[in-house]
Motif scaffolding. Structure first.
Motif, PDB file in Angstrom:
ATOM      1  N   GLU A   4       1.212   4.260  -4.117  1.00 52.53           N
ATOM      2  CA  GLU A   4       1.680   2.871  -4.162  1.00 52.53           C
ATOM      3  C   GLU A   4       2.932   2.740  -5.031  1.00 52.53           C
TER       4      GLU A   4
ATOM      5  N   SER B 274       0.855  -1.190   0.000  1.00 51.87           N
ATOM      6  CA  SER B 274       0.000   0.000   0.000  1.00 51.87           C
ATOM      7  C   SER B 274       0.886   1.233   0.000  1.00 51.87           C
TER       8      SER B 274
ATOM      9  N   PHE C 102      -3.928  -1.808  -5.391  1.00 50.90           N
ATOM     10  CA  PHE C 102      -5.124  -0.978  -5.571  1.00 50.90           C
ATOM     11  C   PHE C 102      -5.226  -0.281  -6.925  1.00 50.90           C
TER      12      PHE C 102
ATOM     13  N   THR D 277      -2.324   8.287   1.046  1.00 48.82           N
ATOM     14  CA  THR D 277      -3.529   8.386   0.208  1.00 48.82           C
ATOM     15  C   THR D 277      -4.454   9.497   0.720  1.00 48.82           C
TER      16      THR D 277
ATOM     17  N   GLY E 191      -8.219  -0.986  -1.351  1.00 48.18           N
ATOM     18  CA  GLY E 191      -8.207  -1.961  -2.430  1.00 48.18           C
ATOM     19  C   GLY E 191      -6.963  -2.832  -2.556  1.00 48.18           C
ATOM     20  N   SER E 192      -5.911  -2.530  -1.802  1.00 50.64           N
ATOM     21  CA  SER E 192      -4.694  -3.344  -1.926  1.00 50.64           C
ATOM     22  C   SER E 192      -4.913  -4.783  -1.472  1.00 50.64           C
TER      23      SER E 192
ATOM     24  N   ARG F 134     -10.867   2.772  -1.934  1.00 49.00           N
ATOM     25  CA  ARG F 134     -10.105   2.764  -0.689  1.00 49.00           C
ATOM     26  C   ARG F 134      -9.991   1.356  -0.106  1.00 49.00           C
TER      27      ARG F 134
END
Ligand code: ASP
Ligand code: MG
Length: 409
Positions: free
Chosen positions: A74, A41, A136, A47, A152-153, A150
């Motif tokens: 990322e 991440s 992500f 982020t 999403g990794s 958000r």
């Protein structure tokens, strides 16, 4: 060669020191003979910071440009981790989502993975390189970078584990695993050594923050075994596996855990004229506005009118209330709202086909004089919507009354 996908969240790569510590762990896995694909991440709160910046330069930043911007978080961490590994003498190559062959479709900011072309990753693994992939993100049909939304990794990691037929997917985070309740609220909460994917998916959707629910569901769909562990220690963590215990399903006495969520608001349309199509008149405009609705309750109609209540997250409360107002008016009704709510859920496949869990939960909350605003149930969970101020107390009570600290989980 066995392939393992490891994912390190933002808190695990927050600083240069953290990245070097991750490199140490990756090195050990690599030297132990594993083929490693490492998903990372963005560092710490990067982020959030990038999103805030976007908000400073523009009142309504374009979703495409937001994805372009957020994907850079990322990209920083993958490159830095690769450098840290090189420093340790470990061959490693970092890849952005597009370089890793992640194809994404859907909308900017909430993309979904359509295909993964793993050839490049496979080639690197065959050379005994560690492959580091930016979480992500991927590439859409236009060749643009698109993010998965958000958190999403986790989804990237599980999807890669499925595509590469990995032995397992290890999620490294800042807690020791999944607990029977949030240990900050219930100090006696216990780490759950093993949980079924169905239970974990319910827990994640209902508020357990450790893993993204979407990733858990993807893992269940493709039979990926997921290990959730702390990146700061050597503990065994929690193993998430597709219903490992089918044979115990009917004899199992227990529930897996209590989860809660403080991000709940309720909108109620009172005294609206009901008939065929009323529900769709309410929920279609909400869906079109992208508001996601969780629990829905309609009261039994009395003299042709009824009440319809639903919950949304607090961030969507104002919008949901506005839309509900527009719908209620022509139906002769009114709108009420309650913003500061929370939900508490009892989750476990042990309650499948066994009555009594809901009653026990209501009794427990009743004894504590905690008012229940709404209820929703499925085969493996019971959820009560209650005032936000009573959520912590409810979690403690339920954890105690369901005897979660005593049993061998
Ligand atoms: N960096 C992204 C976020 O903060 C993705 C992730 O960490 O999973 O949401
Ligand atoms: Mg996360």
């Amino acid at each position: 060669m066995g392939i393992v996908v490891q994912k390190y969240g933002g808190s695990s790569v927050a600083t240069a020191e953290h990245i070097m510590a991750v490199a140490e762990r990756v090195k050990r896995g690599h030297e132990g003979g594993l083929g490693l694909v490492v998903v990372v991440s963005a560092m710490g709160k990067t982020t959030d910071r990038l999103l805030a910046l976007a908000g400073e330069v523009s009142r309504e930043p374009s979703p495409r440009e937001i994805d372009q911007l957020l994907s850079t978080g990322e990209r920083q961490s993958v490159a830095l981790l690769a450098m840290a590994l090189h420093d340790q003498g470990i061959p490693a190559t970092s890849l952005t989502g597009p370089q890793a062959g992640m194809k994404i479709t859907g909308r900017y900011g909430s993309g979904i993975i359509s295909e993964i072309h793993p050839e490049r990753m496979r080639g690197l693994l065959a050379e005994r390189q560690v492959v580091i992939v930016a979480g992500f993100q991927g590439m859409n049909a236009l060749g643009d970078v698109m993010t998965l939304g958000r958190g999403g990794s986790d989804t990237t990691a599980v999807a890669l584990a499925a595509a590469l037929h990995a032995d397992r997917c290890e999620i490294y985070t800042d807690v020791e695993g999944i607990y029977t309740a949030d240990p900050r609220i219930v100090p006696k909460a216990r780490r759950i050594p093993e949980v079924s994917s169905a239970e974990m998916a319910e827990m994640a959707w209902r508020g357990a923050k450790v893993m993204h629910p979407r990733a858990v569901e993807l893992g269940a769909l493709y039979g990926v075994e997921i290990h959730v562990r702390s990146s700061f220690g050597e503990g065994p963590g929690t193993i998430i596996r597709k219903d490992k215990d089918m044979e115990r399903l009917e004899t199992r006495e227990t529930i897996a855990g209590i989860v809660h969520d403080l991000d709940v608001s309720r909108v109620t349309l009172t005294g609206i004229k009901t008939g065929p199509g009323t529900m769709s008149r309410i929920f279609t405009p909400l869906a079109e506005a992208g508001v996601s609705v969780d629990v829905i309750v309609e009261s039994a109609p009395k003299e042709g009118s009824s009440d319809v209540a639903f919950t949304v997250s607090r961030g969507e409360f104002a919008e949901a209330r506005r839309i509900a107002g527009e719908v209620a008016e022509p139906l002769g009704g009114e709108v009420e709202g309650e913003e500061e709510l929370g939900k508490v859920s009892v989750v476990g496949t042990g309650m499948l086909n066994r009555p009594g869990y809901a009653a026990k939960m209501f009794d427990s909350l009743g004894q504590a004089e905690i008012p229940i605003r709404m209820v929703s149930t499925s085969e493996i969970q019971v959820t009560c919507i209650i005032p936000a101020t009573r959520v912590e107390e409810a979690v403690r009570r339920l954890h105690e009354d369901f005897e979660l600290e005593e049993r061998d989980v």
